[in-house]
Motif scaffolding. Structure first.
Motif, PDB file in Angstrom:
ATOM      1  N   GLU A 120       0.841  -1.189   0.000  1.00 45.00           N
ATOM      2  CA  GLU A 120       0.000   0.000   0.000  1.00 45.00           C
ATOM      3  C   GLU A 120       0.879   1.242   0.000  1.00 45.00           C
ATOM      4  O   GLU A 120       2.019   1.204   0.456  1.00 45.00           O
ATOM      5  CB  GLU A 120      -0.926   0.017   1.212  1.00 45.00           C
ATOM      6  N   LYS A 121       0.342   2.343  -0.521  1.00 45.28           N
ATOM      7  CA  LYS A 121       1.059   3.616  -0.503  1.00 45.28           C
ATOM      8  C   LYS A 121       0.959   4.240   0.875  1.00 45.28           C
ATOM      9  O   LYS A 121      -0.071   4.137   1.535  1.00 45.28           O
ATOM     10  CB  LYS A 121       0.451   4.580  -1.528  1.00 45.28           C
ATOM     11  N   THR A 130       1.013  -4.474   3.498  1.00 48.49           N
ATOM     12  CA  THR A 130      -0.247  -4.495   4.239  1.00 48.49           C
ATOM     13  C   THR A 130      -0.266  -5.685   5.191  1.00 48.49           C
ATOM     14  O   THR A 130       0.603  -6.551   5.156  1.00 48.49           O
ATOM     15  CB  THR A 130      -1.442  -4.596   3.283  1.00 48.49           C
ATOM     16  N   ARG A 131      -1.278  -5.732   6.035  1.00 49.59           N
ATOM     17  CA  ARG A 131      -1.406  -6.848   6.972  1.00 49.59           C
ATOM     18  C   ARG A 131      -1.622  -8.173   6.214  1.00 49.59           C
ATOM     19  O   ARG A 131      -1.025  -9.193   6.540  1.00 49.59           O
ATOM     20  CB  ARG A 131      -2.571  -6.592   7.920  1.00 49.59           C
ATOM     21  N   VAL A 132      -2.455  -8.118   5.181  1.00 49.29           N
ATOM     22  CA  VAL A 132      -2.707  -9.318   4.371  1.00 49.29           C
ATOM     23  C   VAL A 132      -1.431  -9.739   3.640  1.00 49.29           C
ATOM     24  O   VAL A 132      -1.095 -10.923   3.561  1.00 49.29           O
ATOM     25  CB  VAL A 132      -3.848  -9.047   3.358  1.00 49.29           C
ATOM     26  N   LEU A 137       3.371 -13.212   2.845  1.00 53.61           N
ATOM     27  CA  LEU A 137       4.820 -13.363   2.740  1.00 53.61           C
ATOM     28  C   LEU A 137       5.369 -14.243   3.857  1.00 53.61           C
ATOM     29  O   LEU A 137       6.249 -15.078   3.621  1.00 53.61           O
ATOM     30  CB  LEU A 137       5.496 -11.987   2.769  1.00 53.61           C
ATOM     31  N   ASP A 138       4.845 -14.088   5.079  1.00 50.28           N
ATOM     32  CA  ASP A 138       5.306 -14.918   6.195  1.00 50.28           C
ATOM     33  C   ASP A 138       4.902 -16.376   6.014  1.00 50.28           C
ATOM     34  O   ASP A 138       5.650 -17.284   6.393  1.00 50.28           O
ATOM     35  CB  ASP A 138       4.763 -14.379   7.516  1.00 50.28           C
ATOM     36  N   ARG A 139       3.734 -16.607   5.440  1.00 52.35           N
ATOM     37  CA  ARG A 139       3.292 -17.985   5.192  1.00 52.35           C
ATOM     38  C   ARG A 139       4.230 -18.671   4.205  1.00 52.35           C
ATOM     39  O   ARG A 139       4.657 -19.815   4.409  1.00 52.35           O
ATOM     40  CB  ARG A 139       1.863 -17.983   4.649  1.00 52.35           C
TER      41      ARG A 139
END
Length: 152
Positions: A120-121, A130-132, A137-139
């Protein structure tokens, strides 16, 4: 003590860069939300390059690398990414000078990552994950980490 290590979440910092980038590039390639532009086979990645990239998956690899960079350095913008992917422009017998990478290519990757809700900007400039996007990325980093443990 061993239970604490297993219960701890794995993030992108815990995985080597080449392993994560190849895994996330494969994820982007299999995703129907991220599409390859029509100009991807003819464009150069920078002014100092002589030819376009040889690999078919180079766009996905660059996108995965950009997503990793934004994860590690929130607030990074197009100009900083241009400097990161830049290199020396060889002038034959004359001296070499630094040139930045293509901004349009980086911008097109960022726009697609924004459409996927990964990036996100920020109001003060730059981009952040973003949170999603961080969960995504962590998954993927977790699967890379655990497959690396299984091979050892």
């Amino acid at each position: 003590m061993a239970e604490e290590e297993e219960s701890r979440g794995i993030c992108v910092r815990d995985v080597t860069a080449p392993a994560f980038i190849t895994a996330y590039a494969e994820h982007l390639k299999n995703s129907d939300k991220f599409e390859l532009p029509v100009w991807a086979d003819t464009v150069k990645t920078a002014v100092f390059k002589e030819l376009a990239p040889y690999g078919d998956d180079w766009y996905y690899i660059r996108a995965a690398s950009i997503a990793r960079k934004i994860y590690l350095k929130p607030g990074i913008g197009v100009g900083a990414l241009q400097r990161w992917y830049g290199g020396s422009y060889r002038n034959g017998a004359r001296t070499e000078h630094f040139r930045k990478a293509s901004g349009g290519l980086i911008r097109s990757v960022l726009l697609q990552l924004e459409e996927m809700k990964v990036v996100e900007k920020l109001e003060q400039g730059g981009r952040s994950v973003t949170r999603v996007g961080q969960q995504d990325l962590d998954r993927i980093a977790g699967t890379v980490f655990h497959t690396g443990e299984d091979e050892d």
